[in-house]
Design an enzyme around this catalytic site. Structure first.
Site, mmCIF file in Angstrom:
data_model
loop_
_atom_site.group_PDB
_atom_site.id
_atom_site.type_symbol
_atom_site.label_atom_id
_atom_site.label_comp_id
_atom_site.label_asym_id
_atom_site.label_seq_id
_atom_site.Cartn_x
_atom_site.Cartn_y
_atom_site.Cartn_z
ATOM 1 N N GLU A 198 13.609 64.422 -105.306
ATOM 2 C CA GLU A 198 14.210 63.675 -106.417
ATOM 3 C C GLU A 198 15.702 63.962 -106.512
ATOM 4 O O GLU A 198 16.513 63.055 -106.736
ATOM 5 C CB GLU A 198 13.498 64.015 -107.723
ATOM 6 N N CYS A 235 13.120 52.009 -130.742
ATOM 7 C CA CYS A 235 13.389 50.668 -131.270
ATOM 8 C C CYS A 235 14.712 50.719 -132.036
ATOM 9 O O CYS A 235 15.305 51.778 -132.216
ATOM 10 C CB CYS A 235 12.292 50.262 -132.248
ATOM 11 N N TRP A 290 10.726 48.280 -129.012
ATOM 12 C CA TRP A 290 10.311 48.830 -127.729
ATOM 13 C C TRP A 290 8.872 49.278 -127.963
ATOM 14 O O TRP A 290 8.646 50.328 -128.575
ATOM 15 C CB TRP A 290 11.179 50.005 -127.297
ATOM 16 N N HIS A 337 12.498 73.242 -88.541
ATOM 17 C CA HIS A 337 11.853 72.478 -87.450
ATOM 18 C C HIS A 337 12.693 71.255 -87.100
ATOM 19 O O HIS A 337 12.213 70.128 -87.134
ATOM 20 C CB HIS A 337 10.432 72.085 -87.875
ATOM 21 N N ARG A 397 18.238 49.335 -127.373
ATOM 22 C CA ARG A 397 17.231 50.337 -127.769
ATOM 23 C C ARG A 397 15.819 49.793 -127.605
ATOM 24 O O ARG A 397 14.835 50.531 -127.691
ATOM 25 C CB ARG A 397 17.433 50.773 -129.214
ATOM 26 N N ASN A 412 11.179 52.838 -136.693
ATOM 27 C CA ASN A 412 11.433 53.362 -135.345
ATOM 28 C C ASN A 412 10.808 54.743 -135.277
ATOM 29 O O ASN A 412 11.101 55.610 -136.096
ATOM 30 C CB ASN A 412 12.933 53.467 -135.057
ATOM 31 N N GLY A 413 9.893 54.957 -134.309
ATOM 32 C CA GLY A 413 9.230 56.257 -134.169
ATOM 33 C C GLY A 413 7.747 56.055 -133.925
ATOM 34 O O GLY A 413 7.310 54.983 -133.490
ATOM 35 N N GLU A 435 21.597 57.750 -104.291
ATOM 36 C CA GLU A 435 21.591 56.396 -104.878
ATOM 37 C C GLU A 435 22.793 56.164 -105.803
ATOM 38 O O GLU A 435 23.157 55.020 -106.047
ATOM 39 C CB GLU A 435 20.292 56.092 -105.594
ATOM 40 N N LYS A 453 17.013 47.624 -111.000
ATOM 41 C CA LYS A 453 16.270 48.557 -111.851
ATOM 42 C C LYS A 453 14.770 48.472 -111.566
ATOM 43 O O LYS A 453 14.076 49.465 -111.618
ATOM 44 C CB LYS A 453 16.523 48.256 -113.340
ATOM 45 N N LYS A 459 18.537 61.013 -106.253
ATOM 46 C CA LYS A 459 19.580 60.806 -107.271
ATOM 47 C C LYS A 459 20.957 60.841 -106.630
ATOM 48 O O LYS A 459 21.807 59.996 -106.870
ATOM 49 C CB LYS A 459 19.492 61.892 -108.357
HETATM 50 C C1 AGP Z 1 15.041 55.816 -108.893
HETATM 51 O O1 AGP Z 1 16.203 56.305 -109.515
HETATM 52 C C2 AGP Z 1 15.065 54.321 -108.703
HETATM 53 N N1 AGP Z 1 15.435 53.640 -109.900
HETATM 54 C C3 AGP Z 1 13.825 53.789 -108.022
HETATM 55 O O2 AGP Z 1 13.474 54.646 -106.946
HETATM 56 C C4 AGP Z 1 12.572 53.672 -108.922
HETATM 57 O O3 AGP Z 1 12.115 54.942 -109.271
HETATM 58 C C5 AGP Z 1 11.478 52.927 -108.128
HETATM 59 O O4 AGP Z 1 11.958 51.641 -107.821
HETATM 60 C C6 AGP Z 1 10.159 52.828 -108.893
HETATM 61 O O5 AGP Z 1 10.356 52.124 -110.096
HETATM 62 P P1 AGP Z 1 9.140 52.105 -111.156
HETATM 63 O O6 AGP Z 1 8.957 53.504 -111.624
HETATM 64 O O7 AGP Z 1 9.603 51.175 -112.237
HETATM 65 O O8 AGP Z 1 7.918 51.600 -110.437
#
Ligand code: AGP
Length: 579
Positions: A452, A2, A71, A475, A27, A97-98, A459, A574, A456
Site C-alpha cells: 500500500e 452528510c 451520504w 531473491h 460531504r 449528520n452522524g 500513484e 476514482k 500511494k
Molecule cells: C488506490 O489509491 C486507488 N484509488 C485504486 O487502487 C483503488 O483502490 C481501486 O481502484 C479499487 O477501488 P474500489 O475500492 O472502489 O473498488
C-alpha cells in the site's frame, strides 16, 4: 458523512438552503432535501445531487428552514430515505449528520406506541421522539429527547408554529453563523462564509436555539456563552476544511473515520453469511486488495480458518473451494473487476459478502450481505481514509470470528492514527523526492502495508515504487539496490523483528538509504536507519494503523514537494468501472 444547513432570518430561506447544500455536497451527495417553516412545514426532498437538480426547491416560501445533503449510512439512497425526516403529523422536521447507534430499539418502541415510519433510516426516530415530548417549547422537547440517543449526531430541528430552530451537537461537527439579522447553522464553515465570517463553534452537548432575536446556547440544562470567532479563510480553501488538498484532509479525518466505523459495526447484528464459514476468499483491486491481503493474515492468525486473497481481475480465471465465503471489497462498490468476481461467485453458489463505503452501490445489490465502512465521501483519487475504514471492518470481522481477540485494541485505534499524524516526515521526504525508484518492504501483516505504501507513492508522486515481502528482496531485487534507490522498511516490534532487522542491515550494507518505521526507542534500529520514524506504543492494531498513516503522509508530502496534482493524478480515475 452528510451535510446539514439551516437559515433563520428576514429573507426567504429556501434559496439560501439550496446554495448552502451545494457548498456542502462534498460531504455527501446521494440525496438531498429541505424543510421550511411557513403555515406548517413544507418539505421537498429526493434522491440525487442537489447541484444537478435542486433549483425548484428555491421557490418554497418561508424565512426559516433546514436542509440536508446525504451520504447514506442506513437505508439506500432514495426519496423516502432522504432527509429531512418528519413526525407522524408532519409538523416537526429534523436533519441529522452522524449515526444513532440505538435506533433499532427506539424504533421498535415507537412503533409499539403506534408511530408510523416512512424510511429505513436511523434518523427518523428523532422527530417521533420529539413529537412525544413536545408541549409547545421545541428546545425543551429536544432537550428531553437527547439523553435517549446513543451515538453521534449534529441535528437541526424546526416545528410548525415555532419561531425558533434548534441545533444540537454531539460528536458530529456543527457551526453557527452570526450574520446581519440572519443566523445560520452548518456542518462546517463552507456555506456560512457566503453570509458572514463570524462563527460560533458549538461543543459536544450544546443545544442552541436560533431565531430572529438571536442565538441562545444551553449545556447540561444551563445557559452558556460560546465565543464568536472570525474566519479569515477563502471559500475555496474552506471547502477543503483549510487543507490544501482533499487527500490531506481525508488523511486527517482517519481517527474519526476509524472510530465511526468501529462504533457503527459494534451496534449492528452479525450477518448470517458469517455463521459457520469454513474458509474465506477475498477479492478486490488496488488499495482494497492490499486491505484484503492484510485481513487474510489476521483471519489465519486469529480465527483458525483458511483465507485466500485474489486479485478480482484474476478471479475470473479459476474458481475457489466450493464452500468458501467470497468477500468483495470495494470502496466505491462499482469497480468492474470486483463486481465481476462477485457475480462469478454467485454463479458458483458461493455465499457472498460485500465490504463497501457506498450504500446502494452495485456491489451491495449483488452480495448476500454488506458490511459498511463509514468513511464518508472520499474525493481524492488516492484511497486513504477508505483504506483505514476497510481495516476497521476487517478488525471487526476478525474480532467477531475470533470471539474478541482484538476487542481491547479497537477502542484506541484512533489514538494511534492521531499520534502518527503528528510526526514530521520532512527528512524522509528529502530522501524520497529525488529517488529514481523505491522499495517498500515488510513482513507478515506489514507486507500488505508495504504494498500500500508503494501504491500511494507511485500513484501520486509518479516515482516508481515496488512493495515487497522483505524475505523476498534478496531473491533478485537486491540487484537494484543503490544510493538513489531508498527503501522504506516497516519494522514494528514483534515476532518478525529480529529477521526484519537483519534484512535492514543487509540492505544498508549495500549503500541503500534506509527509511525505517519501527519500534520506538530501539537504539540499534535507529543507528542503522538513515531516517527513523518511531511507531507509537501499543500492539499490532495500533502499529498497523500508525504505519498506514505514516506511509500515506510520506507519499503525500513527497508528491507535494514534486508539485504533482495530488487529488487528481494523471491517468487515474476514482472508480474503475471498466474491466
Ligand atoms: C488506490 O489509491 C486507488 N484509488 C485504486 O487502487 C483503488 O483502490 C481501486 O481502484 C479499487 O477501488 P474500489 O475500492 O472502489 O473498488
Amino acid at each position: 458523512m452528510c451535510g446539514i444547513f439551516g437559515y433563520c432570518g428576514k429573507k426567504k430561506a429556501a434559496p439560501f438552503l439550496v446554495e448552502g447544500l451545494r457548498r456542502l455536497e462534498y460531504r455527501g451527495y446521494d440525496s438531498f432535501g429541505i424543510a421550511v417553516s411557513n403555515q406548517g412545514i413544507t418539505v421537498r426532498k429526493r434522491e440525487g445531487k442537489i447541484s444537478l437538480g435542486g433549483a425548484d426547491l428555491a421557490r418554497v416560501k418561508g424565512t426559516m428552514g433546514i436542509g440536508h445533503t446525504r451520504w447514506a449510512t442506513h437505508g439506500v439512497p432514495n426519496d423516502q430515505n432522504a432527509h429531512p425526516h418528519l413526525d407522524c403529523q408532519g409538523t416537526i422536521a429534523v436533519v441529522h449528520n452522524g449515526i444513532i447507534e440505538n435506533y433499532a430499539a427506539l424504533k421498535r418502541e415507537l412503533q409499539d406506541r403506534g408511530h408510523e415510519f416512512r424510511s429505513e433510516t436511523d434518523t427518523e426516530v428523532i422527530p417521533h421522539l420529539i413529537e412525544e415530548a413536545f408541549r409547545g417549547d421545541l428546545a425543551a422537547a429536544v432537550g428531553e429527547v437527547i439523553p435517549r440517543l446513543e451515538g453521534s449526531y449534529a441535528l437541526l430541528v424546526i416545528a410548525a408554529g415555532c419561531t425558533e430552530m434548534v441545533a444540537v451537537r454531539q460528536k458530529s461537527p456543527l457551526v453557527l453563523g452570526v450574520g446581519d439579522r440572519a443566523f445560520l447553522a452548518a456542518s462546517d464553515v463552507t456555506p456560512i462564509l457566503e453570509h458572514t465570517e463570524r462563527v460560533i463553534f458549538l461543543e459536544d452537548g450544546d443545544i442552541a436555539t436560533l431565531s430572529t432575536r438571536g442565538i441562545e446556547i444551553q449545556h447540561g440544562g444551563t445557559g452558556v456563552e460560546r465565543p464568536v470567532q472570525r474566519i479569515d479563510w477563502s471559500l475555496a480553501e474552506v471547502k477543503k476544511g483549510g487543507f490544501p488538498h482533499y487527500m490531506q484532509k481525508e488523511i486527517y479525518e482517519q481517527p474519526e473515520v476509524f472510530s465511526l466505523t468501529t462504533r457503527a459495526l459494534r451496534g449492528e447484528e452479525t450477518p448470517a453469511v458469517l455463521q459457520g464459514i469454513r474458509g474465506v476468499t477475498l477479492v478486490a483491486c488496488g488499495t482494497s486488495f492490499n486491505a484484503a491481503l492484510l485481513c487474510r493474515y489476521l483471519i489465519e492468525e486469529y480465527c483458525g480458518i483458511p483465507a485466500r486473497v485474489e486479485l478480482a481481475s484474476e478471479f475470473k480465471y479459476y474458481t475457489p473451494p466450493g464452500d468458501y465465503l467470497v468477500v468483495g471489497v470495494s470502496q466505491s462498490g462499482e469497480t468492474a473487476d470486483t463486481l465481476a468476481a462477485i457475480e462469478k461467485a454467485r454463479m458458483h453458489n458461493h455465499p457472498t459478502l460485500a465490504v463497501t463505503n457506498v450504500l446502494g452501490s452495485t456491489i451491495t445489490r449483488l452480495a448476500d450481505h454488506t458490511l459498511y465502512m463509514r468513511a464518508g465521501p472520499e474525493i481524492s483519487v488516492a484511497a486513504t481514509k477508505s483504506f483505514i475504514a476497510e481495516l476497521a471492518v476487517f478488525f471487526h470481522l476478525v474480532d467477531h470470528l475470533s470471539e474478541g481477540a482484538l476487542e481491547s485494541s479497537l477502542s484506541t485505534g484512533h489514538l494511534a492514527i492521531g499520534e502518527a499524524l503528528l510526526q514530521d516526515l520532512s527528512p524522509a521526504v528529502d530522501l524520497c523526492r529525488d529517488a529514481r525508484s523505491m522499495f517498500f518492504v515488510g513482513r507478515g501483516p506489514f507486507y500488505p502495508l508495504a504494498l500500500e505504501g508503494a501504491l500511494k507513492m507511485k500513484e501520486i508522486s509518479y516515482i516508481h515504487a515496488e512493495g515487497y515481502a522483505a524475505g523476498e528482496i534478496k531473491h533478485g531485487p537486491f540487484a537494484l539496490l543503490c544510493p538513489d534507490t531508498p527503501v522504506v522498511a516497516l519494522c514494528p516490534p514483534g515476532q518478525a523483528f529480529p529477521v526484519m532487522f537483519s534484512n535492514i542491515r543487509e540492505m544498508k550494507a549495500r549503500g541503500t538509504p534506509m527509511i525505517v518505521i519501527g519500534a520506538e526507542g530501539n537504539q540499534d534500529l535507529q543507528e542503522v536507519s538513515d531516517v527513523f520514524i518511531p511507531l507509537p506504543g501499543g500492539g499490532l492494531v495500533s502499529h498497523v494503523l500508525a504505519s498506514t498513516a505514516l506511509l500515506q503522509l510520506l507519499a503525500y508530502h513527497t508528491a507535494v514537494a514534486l508539485g504533482r496534482d495530488v487529488d487528481q493524478p494523471r491517468n487515474l480515475a476514482k472508480s474503475v468501472t471498466v474491466e
